[in-house]
Scaffold this motif. Structure first.
Motif, PDB file in Angstrom:
ATOM      1  N   ILE A  47      41.422 152.577  17.713  1.00  0.00           N
ATOM      2  CA  ILE A  47      41.685 153.025  16.348  1.00  0.00           C
ATOM      3  C   ILE A  47      43.180 152.888  16.057  1.00  0.00           C
ATOM      4  CG2 ILE A  47      41.616 154.999  14.751  1.00  0.00           C
ATOM      5  CD1 ILE A  47      38.832 153.852  15.414  1.00  0.00           C
ATOM      6  N   TRP A  48      43.488 152.259  14.935  1.00  0.00           N
ATOM      7  CA  TRP A  48      44.867 152.073  14.491  1.00  0.00           C
ATOM      8  C   TRP A  48      45.560 153.417  14.343  1.00  0.00           C
ATOM      9  CZ3 TRP A  48      46.608 153.528   9.439  1.00  0.00           C
ATOM     10  CH2 TRP A  48      47.876 153.075   9.090  1.00  0.00           C
ATOM     11  N   VAL A  49      46.827 153.459  14.700  1.00  0.00           N
ATOM     12  CA  VAL A  49      47.651 154.653  14.534  1.00  0.00           C
ATOM     13  C   VAL A  49      48.856 154.293  13.682  1.00  0.00           C
ATOM     14  CG1 VAL A  49      49.062 156.388  15.701  1.00  0.00           C
ATOM     15  CG2 VAL A  49      46.923 155.622  16.751  1.00  0.00           C
ATOM     16  N   ASN A  50      49.057 155.046  12.634  1.00  0.00           N
ATOM     17  CA  ASN A  50      50.219 154.884  11.764  1.00  0.00           C
ATOM     18  C   ASN A  50      51.379 155.625  12.423  1.00  0.00           C
ATOM     19  OD1 ASN A  50      52.180 154.919   9.805  1.00  0.00           O
ATOM     20  ND2 ASN A  50      50.845 155.667   8.180  1.00  0.00           N
ATOM     21  N   ASP A  51      52.218 154.880  13.119  1.00  0.00           N
ATOM     22  CA  ASP A  51      53.324 155.481  13.860  1.00  0.00           C
ATOM     23  C   ASP A  51      54.369 156.136  12.966  1.00  0.00           C
ATOM     24  OD1 ASP A  51      52.300 154.753  16.387  1.00  0.00           O
ATOM     25  OD2 ASP A  51      53.180 152.748  16.216  1.00  0.00           O
ATOM     26  N   GLY A  52      54.346 155.830  11.673  1.00  0.00           N
ATOM     27  CA  GLY A  52      55.310 156.420  10.755  1.00  0.00           C
ATOM     28  C   GLY A  52      54.951 157.817  10.289  1.00  0.00           C
ATOM     29  N   GLU A  53      53.756 158.281  10.628  1.00  0.00           N
ATOM     30  CA  GLU A  53      53.297 159.607  10.203  1.00  0.00           C
ATOM     31  C   GLU A  53      53.331 160.605  11.346  1.00  0.00           C
ATOM     32  OE1 GLU A  53      52.316 161.197   7.368  1.00  0.00           O
ATOM     33  OE2 GLU A  53      52.699 159.416   6.175  1.00  0.00           O
ATOM     34  N   THR A  54      53.620 161.841  11.011  1.00  0.00           N
ATOM     35  CA  THR A  54      53.501 162.961  11.939  1.00  0.00           C
ATOM     36  C   THR A  54      52.200 163.674  11.593  1.00  0.00           C
ATOM     37  OG1 THR A  54      55.892 163.204  12.059  1.00  0.00           O
ATOM     38  CG2 THR A  54      54.558 165.103  12.746  1.00  0.00           C
ATOM     39  N   PRO A  55      51.318 163.859  12.577  1.00  0.00           N
ATOM     40  CA  PRO A  55      50.006 164.452  12.280  1.00  0.00           C
ATOM     41  C   PRO A  55      50.084 165.846  11.676  1.00  0.00           C
ATOM     42  CG  PRO A  55      50.071 163.590  14.528  1.00  0.00           C
ATOM     43  CD  PRO A  55      51.463 163.522  13.990  1.00  0.00           C
ATOM     44  N   ASN A  56      49.262 166.048  10.664  1.00  0.00           N
ATOM     45  CA  ASN A  56      48.964 167.370  10.112  1.00  0.00           C
ATOM     46  C   ASN A  56      50.170 168.197   9.692  1.00  0.00           C
ATOM     47  OD1 ASN A  56      46.167 166.892  10.615  1.00  0.00           O
ATOM     48  ND2 ASN A  56      46.566 167.364  12.771  1.00  0.00           N
ATOM     49  N   ASN A  57      51.215 167.556   9.173  1.00  0.00           N
ATOM     50  CA  ASN A  57      52.362 168.338   8.711  1.00  0.00           C
ATOM     51  C   ASN A  57      52.417 168.446   7.188  1.00  0.00           C
ATOM     52  OD1 ASN A  57      53.286 165.810   7.951  1.00  0.00           O
ATOM     53  ND2 ASN A  57      55.225 165.943   9.090  1.00  0.00           N
ATOM     54  N   GLY A  58      51.448 167.826   6.505  1.00  0.00           N
ATOM     55  CA  GLY A  58      51.389 167.916   5.055  1.00  0.00           C
ATOM     56  C   GLY A  58      52.475 167.135   4.334  1.00  0.00           C
ATOM     57  N   ILE A  59      53.115 166.189   5.048  1.00  0.00           N
ATOM     58  CA  ILE A  59      54.216 165.410   4.473  1.00  0.00           C
ATOM     59  C   ILE A  59      53.888 163.923   4.585  1.00  0.00           C
ATOM     60  CG2 ILE A  59      56.667 164.818   4.733  1.00  0.00           C
ATOM     61  CD1 ILE A  59      57.062 167.622   5.961  1.00  0.00           C
ATOM     62  N   ASP A  60      54.284 163.166   3.593  1.00  0.00           N
ATOM     63  CA  ASP A  60      54.160 161.706   3.636  1.00  0.00           C
ATOM     64  C   ASP A  60      55.396 161.164   4.369  1.00  0.00           C
ATOM     65  OD1 ASP A  60      53.719 159.019   3.225  1.00  0.00           O
ATOM     66  OD2 ASP A  60      54.222 159.068   1.094  1.00  0.00           O
ATOM     67  N   ASP A  61      55.380 161.249   5.688  1.00  0.00           N
ATOM     68  CA  ASP A  61      56.546 160.910   6.500  1.00  0.00           C
ATOM     69  C   ASP A  61      57.004 159.463   6.332  1.00  0.00           C
ATOM     70  OD1 ASP A  61      56.782 163.462   8.127  1.00  0.00           O
ATOM     71  OD2 ASP A  61      54.733 162.858   8.598  1.00  0.00           O
ATOM     72  N   ASP A  62      56.068 158.536   6.182  1.00  0.00           N
ATOM     73  CA  ASP A  62      56.440 157.119   6.106  1.00  0.00           C
ATOM     74  C   ASP A  62      56.685 156.641   4.675  1.00  0.00           C
ATOM     75  OD1 ASP A  62      53.839 157.039   5.166  1.00  0.00           O
ATOM     76  OD2 ASP A  62      53.123 155.602   6.655  1.00  0.00           O
ATOM     77  N   GLY A  63      56.484 157.523   3.696  1.00  0.00           N
ATOM     78  CA  GLY A  63      56.773 157.185   2.308  1.00  0.00           C
ATOM     79  C   GLY A  63      55.838 156.159   1.689  1.00  0.00           C
TER      80      GLY A  63
END
Length: 174
Positions: A47-63
């Motif tokens: 399964i692909w992982v979006n390395d720009g995101e932090t799991p379950n923090n409620g923020i769009d980390d990668d914009g």
């Protein structure tokens, strides 16, 4: 796997491709469907992982405009929960990239990564062209090189769908 279990793979000459190293390594395949069971034993490592995101923090980390899209996005429910409520998307993902782990089946490109993009509420339910189009843009913009859409539609798709497919093509996505 017994040879009878690999009839379809033999028919497309997958073992011959594997023998020369063509196993999908480094390829991201977006599955636009009913979601994917990302914890399935034959899929969990692919399964692909979006390395720009932090799991379950409620923020769009990668914009990219999608909050917590660690493994894809659900355009039906507008959240990052890509779980398959129907089974169709998981079946399709397995056909593409079920792991070569000695359990269950094996996918045609068993080293490819699957990007789950939920665009359909269920295999026997009407989906939305808007959800499908958003899924195409998401897949292209997040690194998919191949998009699989195992679905049907009308004979004259709306221009927004044709435009999205043109966008994918222009960006080198099959």
């Amino acid at each position: 796997d017994s040879r009878t279990d690999m009839y379809n793979l033999d028919a497309i000459e997958a073992p011959e491709a594997w023998s020369v190293g063509l196993r999908g390594a480094g390829i991201i395949v977006a599955v636009l469907d009913t979601g994917v069971d990302i914890n399935h034993i034959d899929l969990d490592d692919n399964i692909w992982v979006n390395d720009g995101e932090t799991p379950n923090n409620g923020i769009d980390d990668d914009g990219n405009g999608f909050v917590d899209d660690i493994n894809g996005y659900d355009f039906v429910n507008e959240d990052a929960t890509v779980e398959d409520n129907d089974g169709h998307g998981t079946h399709v993902a397995g056909t593409i990239s079920a792991e070569n782990n000695g359990i269950g089946v094996i996918g045609a490109a068993f080293d490819a990564k699957i990007m789950p993009v939920k665009c359909l509420p269920g295999a026997n339910q009407d989906g939305s062209y808007v959800d499908l189009v958003q899924g195409i843009y998401y897949a292209v913009d997040n690194g998919a090189e191949v998009i699989n859409m195992s679905l049907g539609g009308g004979h004259n798709p709306p221009s927004i769908l044709r435009t999205a497919i043109t966008y994918a093509n222009y960006n080198g996505v099959i």
